[in-house]
Design a protein around this motif. Structure first.
Motif, PDB file in Angstrom:
ATOM      1  N   ALA A 108       0.841  -1.248   0.035  1.00  0.00           N
ATOM      2  CA  ALA A 108       0.137  -0.090   0.025  1.00  0.00           C
ATOM      3  C   ALA A 108       0.976   1.351  -0.143  1.00  0.00           C
ATOM      4  N   ASP A 109       2.085   1.125   0.516  1.00  0.00           N
ATOM      5  CA  ASP A 109       2.681   2.369   0.540  1.00  0.00           C
ATOM      6  C   ASP A 109       3.682   2.757  -0.423  1.00  0.00           C
ATOM      7  N   LEU A 119      -9.060   5.316  -2.488  1.00  0.00           N
ATOM      8  CA  LEU A 119      -7.908   5.458  -3.523  1.00  0.00           C
ATOM      9  C   LEU A 119      -7.880   6.280  -4.613  1.00  0.00           C
ATOM     10  N   ALA A 120      -9.354   6.251  -4.829  1.00  0.00           N
ATOM     11  CA  ALA A 120      -9.523   7.625  -5.991  1.00  0.00           C
ATOM     12  C   ALA A 120      -9.242   8.878  -5.797  1.00  0.00           C
ATOM     13  N   ARG A 121      -9.345   9.076  -4.579  1.00  0.00           N
ATOM     14  CA  ARG A 121      -8.931  10.488  -3.998  1.00  0.00           C
ATOM     15  C   ARG A 121      -7.582  10.568  -3.935  1.00  0.00           C
ATOM     16  N   GLY A 122      -6.626   9.437  -4.147  1.00  0.00           N
ATOM     17  CA  GLY A 122      -5.254   9.679  -3.781  1.00  0.00           C
ATOM     18  C   GLY A 122      -4.568   9.339  -2.538  1.00  0.00           C
ATOM     19  N   ARG A 140      -3.271   7.707   0.860  1.00  0.00           N
ATOM     20  CA  ARG A 140      -1.988   6.904   0.829  1.00  0.00           C
ATOM     21  C   ARG A 140      -1.697   6.495   2.423  1.00  0.00           C
ATOM     22  N   GLY A 141      -0.849   5.739   2.722  1.00  0.00           N
ATOM     23  CA  GLY A 141      -0.150   5.582   3.873  1.00  0.00           C
ATOM     24  C   GLY A 141      -1.155   5.039   5.096  1.00  0.00           C
TER      25      GLY A 141
END
Length: 110
Positions: A29-30, A67-70, A72-73
């Motif tokens: 995921a990272d 995820l679509a919004r970007g 992360r982490g």
């Protein structure tokens, strides 16, 4: 990719397969692009849907939107933890789905 639902309709085998997929997704995921993660998440969502694991489907939709919004982490890792919990949940009713969605909202606000 073949999944446990294709080979064996045993609910425990399906849950184990989904858990393995989530752990693999979490480990990447990272460092991977959101689009690559979304493809794997969609496979998890489809298996959960076909297996009647509606709380997991609800959480997967929240994750997909993140995820679509970007996103992360840590936020993604937290939602993947909630997804694991939803996979293991025996209850599949509407109020249970709502509880998992509320947990996702609380995680977002944290």
């Amino acid at each position: 990719m073949e999944n446990a639902a294709d080979r064996n309709p045993d609910p425990d085998a399906i849950r184990a397969d989904l858990m393995q997929r989530i752990v693999a997704l979490d480990s990447r995921a990272d460092r991977e692009r959101a689009g690559d993660l979304a493809q794997d998440l969609d496979a998890i969502r489809r298996i959960a849907q076909a297996s009647g694991l509606q709380p997991a489907v609800s959480v997967a939709h929240v994750l997909d939107a993140a995820l679509a919004r970007g996103e992360r982490g840590p936020l993604i890792h937290g939602w993947l933890d909630i997804l694991k919990d939803a996979i293991g949940c025996e209850r599949i009713d509407g109020p249970t789905c709502d509880a998992y969605l509320a947990a996702c909202s609380v995680r977002l606000a944290s």
